[in-house]
Design a protein around this motif. Structure first.
Motif, short mmCIF file in Angstrom:
data_model
loop_
_atom_site.label_atom_id
_atom_site.label_comp_id
_atom_site.label_asym_id
_atom_site.label_seq_id
_atom_site.Cartn_x
_atom_site.Cartn_y
_atom_site.Cartn_z
N UNK A 87 0.85 -1.19 0.00
CA UNK A 87 0.00 0.00 0.00
C UNK A 87 0.89 1.24 0.00
N UNK A 88 0.53 2.23 -0.82
CA UNK A 88 1.21 3.51 -0.83
C UNK A 88 0.16 4.58 -0.59
N UNK A 89 0.54 5.68 0.06
CA UNK A 89 -0.42 6.65 0.57
C UNK A 89 -0.35 8.00 -0.14
N UNK A 90 -1.54 8.57 -0.41
CA UNK A 90 -1.60 9.95 -0.87
C UNK A 90 -1.36 10.91 0.28
N UNK A 91 -1.88 10.59 1.46
CA UNK A 91 -1.67 11.39 2.67
C UNK A 91 -1.44 10.42 3.82
N UNK A 144 4.64 4.76 -7.27
CA UNK A 144 4.37 3.32 -7.11
C UNK A 144 4.86 2.56 -8.33
N UNK A 145 4.56 3.08 -9.51
CA UNK A 145 5.01 2.42 -10.75
C UNK A 145 6.52 2.37 -10.83
N UNK A 146 7.17 3.50 -10.63
CA UNK A 146 8.62 3.56 -10.80
C UNK A 146 9.34 2.69 -9.77
N UNK A 147 8.84 2.69 -8.53
CA UNK A 147 9.48 1.89 -7.49
C UNK A 147 9.44 0.41 -7.83
N UNK A 175 -0.02 -3.31 -6.11
CA UNK A 175 0.03 -2.25 -5.09
C UNK A 175 -1.27 -1.47 -5.11
N UNK A 176 -1.69 -1.01 -3.93
CA UNK A 176 -2.89 -0.19 -3.76
C UNK A 176 -2.49 1.21 -3.35
N UNK A 177 -3.12 2.21 -3.95
CA UNK A 177 -2.93 3.61 -3.54
C UNK A 177 -4.07 3.96 -2.57
N UNK A 178 -3.73 4.20 -1.31
CA UNK A 178 -4.71 4.60 -0.30
C UNK A 178 -4.77 6.11 -0.21
N UNK A 179 -5.96 6.64 0.09
CA UNK A 179 -6.12 8.09 0.09
C UNK A 179 -5.75 8.73 1.42
N UNK A 238 7.59 -0.52 6.95
CA UNK A 238 7.40 0.86 6.53
C UNK A 238 8.51 1.21 5.54
N UNK A 239 8.13 1.72 4.38
CA UNK A 239 9.09 2.00 3.31
C UNK A 239 8.94 3.44 2.84
N UNK A 240 10.05 4.13 2.66
CA UNK A 240 10.04 5.47 2.08
C UNK A 240 10.43 5.36 0.61
N UNK A 241 9.54 5.83 -0.27
CA UNK A 241 9.81 5.76 -1.71
C UNK A 241 9.75 7.16 -2.31
N UNK A 242 10.38 7.32 -3.46
CA UNK A 242 10.40 8.61 -4.14
C UNK A 242 11.61 9.45 -3.83
N UNK A 243 12.54 8.93 -3.03
CA UNK A 243 13.75 9.68 -2.71
C UNK A 243 14.60 9.85 -3.97
N UNK A 244 15.22 10.99 -4.11
CA UNK A 244 16.06 11.24 -5.29
C UNK A 244 17.17 10.21 -5.38
N UNK A 245 17.50 9.83 -6.60
CA UNK A 245 18.52 8.82 -6.83
C UNK A 245 17.96 7.41 -6.76
N UNK A 246 16.62 7.30 -6.57
CA UNK A 246 16.01 5.98 -6.50
C UNK A 246 16.33 5.24 -5.21
N UNK A 247 16.73 5.97 -4.17
CA UNK A 247 17.09 5.33 -2.91
C UNK A 247 15.84 4.75 -2.25
N UNK A 248 15.92 3.51 -1.83
CA UNK A 248 14.85 2.84 -1.11
C UNK A 248 15.25 2.70 0.36
#
Length: 331
Positions: free
Chosen positions: A161-165, A189-192, A261-265, A284-294
């Motif tokens: 699950x990935x979150x909008x907020x 979500x797609x890129x990760x 993957x599900x996008x939760x609001x 708990x995962x942080x995604x979207x960090x520059x450089x593709x860091x997971x």
């Protein structure tokens, strides 16, 4: 080539050192990755007899010096803390060290010397006493990578699950959702997942209202205003995204394998299903960090009350390392 997973020790006065040693007693982890701890070797040495471990701490100064062999714990020794640091006590020194471990891991990730970061928990009070005024790991990561658009992803063995907020009131959360944020998180979500080797990741977006609004029957057109334009933009770029769909059935469908993957609001819409389906295996995962860091993390805190007592279990740490392996960018 097996990915190198940088494991930060977190607050050394908490259970982080114990669960790291216990997790790295798993031979299976070494079959799937090359674990590299970033912390203080003196603390790990102190923990070995506490958890009755026969592993050997291999203290190094550079990832190139690591053995990556089962039976050895390779650790980048920053040598920041005394061996007699007491467990279970808030310490400015331990708070500063937790920050320095993460900063070093980010440096290695930027230089592609490690492939993912897995963090043991830190203590916010100690972090602040150490001079680093951040709410937690996520904000440090965003700051040190100069990242503005990032999101929280939660995983269990059968659901992502990935979150909008996330951490805001429900009314504020709904007000803050807009088409651009929807598009951004769908693309994250797609890129990760694509970078991790998924072919055409299957993404589904939850509706905000019951039954996803049911064509205007519920709500005030939030799906049409806030979600659908972002979804359509993602679709126009070839992203395999569906929705908005009713959340009450979507999580069942995702759990059985219909979506990757599900996008939760909002917070509880995404967190509740994850915790029902596998709270002990949640990551708990942080995604979207520059450089593709997971970055992945255990789903618990420093547990000062049991630190140094050989009570803490390593299950969440193993799950976090496995998620770091799964989502490590394929280079």
């Amino acid at each position: 080539m097996k990915p190198i997973i940088g494991i930060t020790m977190g607050d050394a006065a908490g259970i982080g050192p114990e669960i790291i040693v216990k997790a790295l007693a798993s031979k299976e982890l070494y079959e799937n990755c090359r674990p590299l701890v970033i912390g203080d070797s003196k603390i790990l040495q102190k923990v070995l007899p506490i958890v009755q471990s026969e592993l050997t701490v291999h203290s190094i100064n550079d990832p190139a010096e690591a053995k990556y062999e089962y039976g050895f714990i390779d650790i980048i020794d920053l040598n920041l803390l005394p061996a007699d640091l007491p467990f279970g006590e808030v310490s400015a020194a331990a708070g500063d060290a937790a920050y320095q471990y993460l900063a070093k891991a980010i440096e290695y990730a930027k230089d592609h010397q490690i492939d993912s970061i897995c963090t043991a928990p830190l203590n916010k009070e100690a972090l602040h006493l150490g001079g680093h005024i951040y709410p937690g790991h996520t904000e440090i990561l965003a700051d040190l990578t100069d990242t503005e658009d990032f999101s929280m992803m939660l995983t269990t063995p059968n659901l992502r699950v990935i979150h909008l907020t996330t951490h805001m009131g429900l009314i504020e959360a709904i007000e803050s959702i807009n088409p651009e944020r929807t598009y951004t998180v769908v693309k994250l979500a797609h890129d990760t997942l694509a970078n991790a080797g998924f072919k055409q990741p299957r993404i589904a977006v939850c509706g905000i209202n019951p039954h996803a609004g049911e064509n205007g029957l519920f709500g005030n057109g939030e799906e049409e205003e806030k979600l659908i334009p972002g979804i359509e933009k993602a679709k126009s770029e070839g992203i395999n995204v569906t929705g908005p769909l009713p959340a009450d059935t979507l999580f069942f469908r995702a759990g059985r394998g219909d979506f990757d993957i599900v996008v939760a609001c909002y917070h509880d819409q995404g967190h509740a299903p994850i915790k029902v389906m596998g709270i002990e295996d949640g990551v708990n995962i942080t995604v979207g960090l520059k450089g593709g860091i997971i970055r992945t993390s255990v789903d618990h805190g420093t547990a000062f009350d049991i630190a140094g007592k050989n009570i803490a279990g390593e299950k969440s740490m193993i799950a976090a390392i496995n998620s770091a392996i799964e989502l490590a960018p394929k280079r």
